[in-house]
Design a protein around this motif. Structure first.
Motif, PDB file in Angstrom:
ATOM      1  N   ALA A   1       0.760  -1.084  -0.205  1.00  0.00           N
ATOM      2  CA  ALA A   1       0.012   0.148  -0.037  1.00  0.00           C
ATOM      3  C   ALA A   1       0.790   1.129   0.097  1.00  0.00           C
ATOM      4  O   ALA A   1       1.874   1.405   0.703  1.00  0.00           O
ATOM      5  CB  ALA A   1      -0.849   0.142   1.275  1.00  0.00           C
ATOM      6  N   ALA A   2       0.304   2.235  -0.625  1.00  0.00           N
ATOM      7  CA  ALA A   2       0.922   3.539  -0.578  1.00  0.00           C
ATOM      8  C   ALA A   2      -0.091   4.623  -0.318  1.00  0.00           C
ATOM      9  O   ALA A   2      -1.251   4.534  -1.073  1.00  0.00           O
ATOM     10  CB  ALA A   2       1.725   3.813  -2.020  1.00  0.00           C
ATOM     11  N   LEU A   3       0.247   5.850   0.579  1.00  0.00           N
ATOM     12  CA  LEU A   3      -0.904   6.383   1.046  1.00  0.00           C
ATOM     13  C   LEU A   3      -0.379   7.939   0.860  1.00  0.00           C
ATOM     14  O   LEU A   3       0.437   8.335   1.178  1.00  0.00           O
ATOM     15  CB  LEU A   3      -1.320   5.966   2.352  1.00  0.00           C
ATOM     16  N   ASP A   4      -1.294   8.816   0.357  1.00  0.00           N
ATOM     17  CA  ASP A   4      -1.219  10.285   0.390  1.00  0.00           C
ATOM     18  C   ASP A   4      -2.207  10.809   1.275  1.00  0.00           C
ATOM     19  O   ASP A   4      -3.333  10.878   0.883  1.00  0.00           O
ATOM     20  CB  ASP A   4      -0.976  10.796  -1.082  1.00  0.00           C
ATOM     21  N   VAL A   5      -1.869  11.521   2.123  1.00  0.00           N
ATOM     22  CA  VAL A   5      -2.893  12.081   3.265  1.00  0.00           C
ATOM     23  C   VAL A   5      -2.689  13.540   3.127  1.00  0.00           C
ATOM     24  O   VAL A   5      -1.517  14.121   3.293  1.00  0.00           O
ATOM     25  CB  VAL A   5      -2.585  11.493   4.697  1.00  0.00           C
ATOM     26  N   GLU A   6      -3.834  14.591   3.176  1.00  0.00           N
ATOM     27  CA  GLU A   6      -3.913  15.787   3.281  1.00  0.00           C
ATOM     28  C   GLU A   6      -5.070  16.088   4.174  1.00  0.00           C
ATOM     29  O   GLU A   6      -6.207  15.638   3.946  1.00  0.00           O
ATOM     30  CB  GLU A   6      -4.061  16.356   1.639  1.00  0.00           C
ATOM     31  N   HIS A   7      -4.603  16.917   5.010  1.00  0.00           N
ATOM     32  CA  HIS A   7      -5.689  17.623   6.078  1.00  0.00           C
ATOM     33  C   HIS A   7      -6.663  16.285   6.738  1.00  0.00           C
ATOM     34  O   HIS A   7      -7.742  16.400   6.608  1.00  0.00           O
ATOM     35  CB  HIS A   7      -6.694  18.547   5.489  1.00  0.00           C
ATOM     36  N   GLY A   8      -6.018  15.096   6.948  1.00  0.00           N
ATOM     37  CA  GLY A   8      -6.622  14.203   7.604  1.00  0.00           C
ATOM     38  C   GLY A   8      -7.608  13.298   6.647  1.00  0.00           C
ATOM     39  O   GLY A   8      -8.339  12.623   7.126  1.00  0.00           O
ATOM     40  N   HIS A   9      -7.303  13.674   5.425  1.00  0.00           N
ATOM     41  CA  HIS A   9      -8.155  12.910   4.179  1.00  0.00           C
ATOM     42  C   HIS A   9      -7.170  12.138   3.229  1.00  0.00           C
ATOM     43  O   HIS A   9      -5.967  12.600   3.142  1.00  0.00           O
ATOM     44  CB  HIS A   9      -9.091  13.573   3.644  1.00  0.00           C
ATOM     45  N   VAL A  10      -7.658  11.116   2.809  1.00  0.00           N
ATOM     46  CA  VAL A  10      -6.854  10.328   1.784  1.00  0.00           C
ATOM     47  C   VAL A  10      -6.929  11.034   0.647  1.00  0.00           C
ATOM     48  O   VAL A  10      -7.957  11.443   0.013  1.00  0.00           O
ATOM     49  CB  VAL A  10      -7.555   8.851   1.492  1.00  0.00           C
ATOM     50  N   LYS A  11      -5.798  11.491   0.133  1.00  0.00           N
ATOM     51  CA  LYS A  11      -5.697  12.376  -1.407  1.00  0.00           C
ATOM     52  C   LYS A  11      -5.682  11.122  -2.467  1.00  0.00           C
ATOM     53  O   LYS A  11      -6.215  11.411  -3.386  1.00  0.00           O
ATOM     54  CB  LYS A  11      -4.428  13.320  -1.282  1.00  0.00           C
ATOM     55  N   ASP A  12      -4.623  10.374  -1.962  1.00  0.00           N
ATOM     56  CA  ASP A  12      -4.464   9.294  -3.056  1.00  0.00           C
ATOM     57  C   ASP A  12      -4.184   8.053  -2.285  1.00  0.00           C
ATOM     58  O   ASP A  12      -3.279   8.151  -1.511  1.00  0.00           O
ATOM     59  CB  ASP A  12      -3.485   9.840  -4.163  1.00  0.00           C
ATOM     60  N   VAL A  13      -4.140   6.699  -3.062  1.00  0.00           N
ATOM     61  CA  VAL A  13      -3.900   5.551  -2.364  1.00  0.00           C
ATOM     62  C   VAL A  13      -3.601   4.419  -3.490  1.00  0.00           C
ATOM     63  O   VAL A  13      -4.289   4.747  -4.616  1.00  0.00           O
ATOM     64  CB  VAL A  13      -4.941   5.316  -1.452  1.00  0.00           C
ATOM     65  N   ARG A  14      -2.845   3.623  -3.098  1.00  0.00           N
ATOM     66  CA  ARG A  14      -2.344   2.630  -3.730  1.00  0.00           C
ATOM     67  C   ARG A  14      -2.655   1.124  -3.218  1.00  0.00           C
ATOM     68  O   ARG A  14      -2.024   0.955  -2.146  1.00  0.00           O
ATOM     69  CB  ARG A  14      -1.300   2.378  -4.658  1.00  0.00           C
ATOM     70  N   ILE A  15      -3.386   0.177  -3.513  1.00  0.00           N
ATOM     71  CA  ILE A  15      -3.108  -0.998  -2.739  1.00  0.00           C
ATOM     72  C   ILE A  15      -3.205  -2.384  -3.533  1.00  0.00           C
ATOM     73  O   ILE A  15      -4.035  -2.315  -4.709  1.00  0.00           O
ATOM     74  CB  ILE A  15      -4.815  -1.134  -1.704  1.00  0.00           C
ATOM     75  N   ALA A  16      -2.683  -3.241  -3.125  1.00  0.00           N
ATOM     76  CA  ALA A  16      -2.602  -4.523  -3.880  1.00  0.00           C
ATOM     77  C   ALA A  16      -2.474  -5.613  -2.821  1.00  0.00           C
ATOM     78  O   ALA A  16      -1.835  -5.561  -1.878  1.00  0.00           O
ATOM     79  CB  ALA A  16      -1.570  -4.698  -4.793  1.00  0.00           C
ATOM     80  N   LEU A  17      -3.089  -7.001  -3.196  1.00  0.00           N
ATOM     81  CA  LEU A  17      -3.092  -8.139  -2.157  1.00  0.00           C
ATOM     82  C   LEU A  17      -2.390  -9.262  -2.939  1.00  0.00           C
ATOM     83  O   LEU A  17      -2.383  -9.452  -4.061  1.00  0.00           O
ATOM     84  CB  LEU A  17      -4.586  -8.271  -2.052  1.00  0.00           C
ATOM     85  N   GLY A  18      -1.461  -9.872  -1.983  1.00  0.00           N
ATOM     86  CA  GLY A  18      -0.859 -11.091  -2.398  1.00  0.00           C
ATOM     87  C   GLY A  18      -1.450 -12.277  -1.622  1.00  0.00           C
ATOM     88  O   GLY A  18      -2.134 -12.030  -0.586  1.00  0.00           O
ATOM     89  N   GLY A  19      -1.439 -13.470  -2.210  1.00  0.00           N
ATOM     90  CA  GLY A  19      -1.753 -14.685  -1.515  1.00  0.00           C
ATOM     91  C   GLY A  19      -3.344 -14.679  -1.522  1.00  0.00           C
ATOM     92  O   GLY A  19      -3.697 -15.790  -0.865  1.00  0.00           O
ATOM     93  N   VAL A  20      -3.905 -14.326  -2.302  1.00  0.00           N
ATOM     94  CA  VAL A  20      -5.368 -14.139  -2.457  1.00  0.00           C
ATOM     95  C   VAL A  20      -5.925 -14.794  -3.705  1.00  0.00           C
ATOM     96  O   VAL A  20      -7.006 -15.197  -3.831  1.00  0.00           O
ATOM     97  CB  VAL A  20      -6.087 -12.910  -2.072  1.00  0.00           C
ATOM     98  N   ALA A  21      -5.164 -14.858  -4.814  1.00  0.00           N
ATOM     99  CA  ALA A  21      -5.570 -14.881  -6.311  1.00  0.00           C
ATOM    100  C   ALA A  21      -4.293 -15.557  -7.062  1.00  0.00           C
ATOM    101  O   ALA A  21      -3.224 -15.451  -6.687  1.00  0.00           O
ATOM    102  CB  ALA A  21      -6.155 -13.834  -6.921  1.00  0.00           C
ATOM    103  N   HIS A  22      -4.658 -15.840  -8.327  1.00  0.00           N
ATOM    104  CA  HIS A  22      -3.642 -16.495  -9.264  1.00  0.00           C
ATOM    105  C   HIS A  22      -2.927 -15.506  -9.795  1.00  0.00           C
ATOM    106  O   HIS A  22      -1.846 -15.647 -10.417  1.00  0.00           O
ATOM    107  CB  HIS A  22      -4.717 -17.104 -10.538  1.00  0.00           C
ATOM    108  N   ALA A  23      -3.302 -14.052  -9.311  1.00  0.00           N
ATOM    109  CA  ALA A  23      -2.235 -12.860  -9.799  1.00  0.00           C
ATOM    110  C   ALA A  23      -2.443 -12.001  -8.610  1.00  0.00           C
ATOM    111  O   ALA A  23      -2.890 -12.100  -7.803  1.00  0.00           O
ATOM    112  CB  ALA A  23      -2.887 -12.243 -11.063  1.00  0.00           C
ATOM    113  N   PRO A  24      -1.231 -11.093  -8.601  1.00  0.00           N
ATOM    114  CA  PRO A  24      -1.411  -9.962  -7.663  1.00  0.00           C
ATOM    115  C   PRO A  24      -2.735  -9.330  -7.875  1.00  0.00           C
ATOM    116  O   PRO A  24      -3.040  -8.867  -8.842  1.00  0.00           O
ATOM    117  CB  PRO A  24      -0.236  -8.973  -8.253  1.00  0.00           C
TER     118      PRO A  24
END
Ligand SMILES: Cc1cc2nc3c(=O)[nH]c(=O)nc-3n(C[C@H](O)[C@H](O)[C@H](O)COP(=O)(O)OP(=O)(O)OC[C@H]3O[C@@H](n4cnc5c(N)ncnc54)[C@H](O)[C@@H]3O)c2cc1C
Ligand code: SF4
Length: 328
Positions: free
Chosen positions: A246-269
């Motif tokens: 995960a990567a997170l960009d926070v501005e004034h206590g709010h999520v400005k932007d975010v990236r999330i990927a999961l592993g171990g749960v599917a045939h692909a990331p």
């Protein structure tokens, strides 16, 4: 082990010619996965095309502020690179969470991306397996599947992809550079690994004769605040039960932007786009993080014995986002 020929071509073009001429040839990187599978009889190439002497060992800055990582770069060298550690800590952490120090010293970026599933039936030639022998069946669906997929599986295969590095690269929107008989191509990391559908024997979009030459990590300023968290069955070295990049960009206590990927749960990331959409603009609270994770995992279809992965993934997403929100 079946006898095989061995070639060490000097450049990518010669490697591609060798592969194209031999339908039974395989690319050899560090050999930490392929040679194991050859010993087990799962893979039996008649020619090994060793690509470790190709000039693919560089980590270079791109003009736009990203990095171009050669397919021959060893996992330990990539994890140790200062630019990776400072600009893309999620990638360094994912690499350091994978395998052991000795294995990372041998394993290459190309081989890590292309490593095969650890489904126990795939590795046992005495058992049927659609991925190894198309059409033979998938005993994991009703058998041993505690560690297998909860998202995106098909009736033909419920395996998971084992690479930690690939999960971080999916979160970072990396691009895989490929060369083959018909020239060079760039393939987005998200979509490079396939879901099984009715062709589980194909792990990725690569075709025989194509070679991964590099992985491009585009600039992503928010990645300075990024992390990789992995749940595994033992601390020394073990594949992910569930992991989160995960990567997170926070501005004034709010999520400005975010990236999330999961592993171990599917045939692909698994790039968690639904969770990302649900989070943008929301306050950085437990409730927002949990709602985003639930939005993504509402699509999970656990098998008989792996339902535990759903709350595990949810909790890991929430905890990782909290850590990132508090750390900045
Ligand atoms: C005990 C153990 C524990 C491990 N734990 C983890 C873990 O926790 N997390 C994790 O992510 N990994 C783990 N691994 C896997 C390890 O990361 C992989 O074996 C390694 O990354 C593979 O890289 P390699 O260069 O050795 O690939 P190889 O074994 O040489 O090749 C793997 C595959 O990639 C193909 N290939 C190689 N290079 C290219 C290329 N340039 N273009 C196209 N195809 C290519 C090969 O043909 C082969 O199919 C573990 C391995 C072991 C043995
Ligand atoms: S889950 Fe996939 S790899 Fe495992 S037995 Fe089924 S077809 Fe084979």
């Amino acid at each position: 082990m079946r006898p095989f020929r061995y070639e060490q071509p000097p450049d990518a073009a010669s490697a591609i010619v060798l592969l194209e001429r031999s339908p039974g040839a395989a690319v050899l990187g560090g050999g930490t996965n392929l040679v194991d599978l050859m010993r087990l009889g799962v893979e039996s190439p008649d020619l090994l095309v060793d690509v470790t002497r190709l000039p693919l060992g560089g980590i270079d800055d791109t003009a736009d502020g990203g990095l171009l990582v050669g397919a021959g770069v060893r996992n330990s060298d990539l994890a140790a690179d200062l630019r990776v550690r400072q600009r893309f800590p999620v990638l360094a952490e994912a690499l350091l969470n994978g395998a052991s120090g000795q294995l990372r010293n041998l394993a290459t970026v190309g081989g890590n991306l292309l490593q095969r599933t650890r489904c126990p039936y795939f590795q046992d030639v005495a058992k049927p397996c659609n991925k190894r022998v198309p059409g033979s069946g998938c005993p994991a669906r009703e058998g041993e599947h505690r560690n297998l997929a909860v998202l995106g599986w098909s009736e033909h295969c419920v395996a998971t992809h084992p690479s930690d590095m690939a999960v971080a690269l999916a979160a970072l929107d990396a691009i895989v550079h490929v060369e083959g008989p018909r020239g060079a191509r760039r393939m987005p990391m998200v979509g490079f690994h396939r879901l099984p559908d009715d062709e589980p024997e194909r792990d990725t979009m690569l075709r025989h004769g194509q070679l991964v030459t590099a992985v491009e990590v585009p600039p992503l300023p928010l990645a300075v605040r990024s992390a990789y968290r992995k749940v595994r069955e033992r601390a020394s070295f073990s594949f992910a039960v569930v992991s989160v990049a995960a990567a997170l960009d926070v501005e004034h206590g709010h999520v400005k932007d975010v990236r999330i990927a999961l592993g171990g749960v599917a045939h692909a990331p698994w790039r968690a786009v639904l969770a990302e959409e649900a989070l943008r603009g929301q306050p950085t609270t437990h409730a927002s993080f949990a709602r985003a994770a639930d939005t993504e995992l509402a699509h999970a279809r656990p098998l008989r014995d792996n339902g535990y992965k759903v709350p595990l993934a949810r909790n890991l997403v929430v905890r990782t986002l909290h850590e990132l929100a508090e750390g900045g």
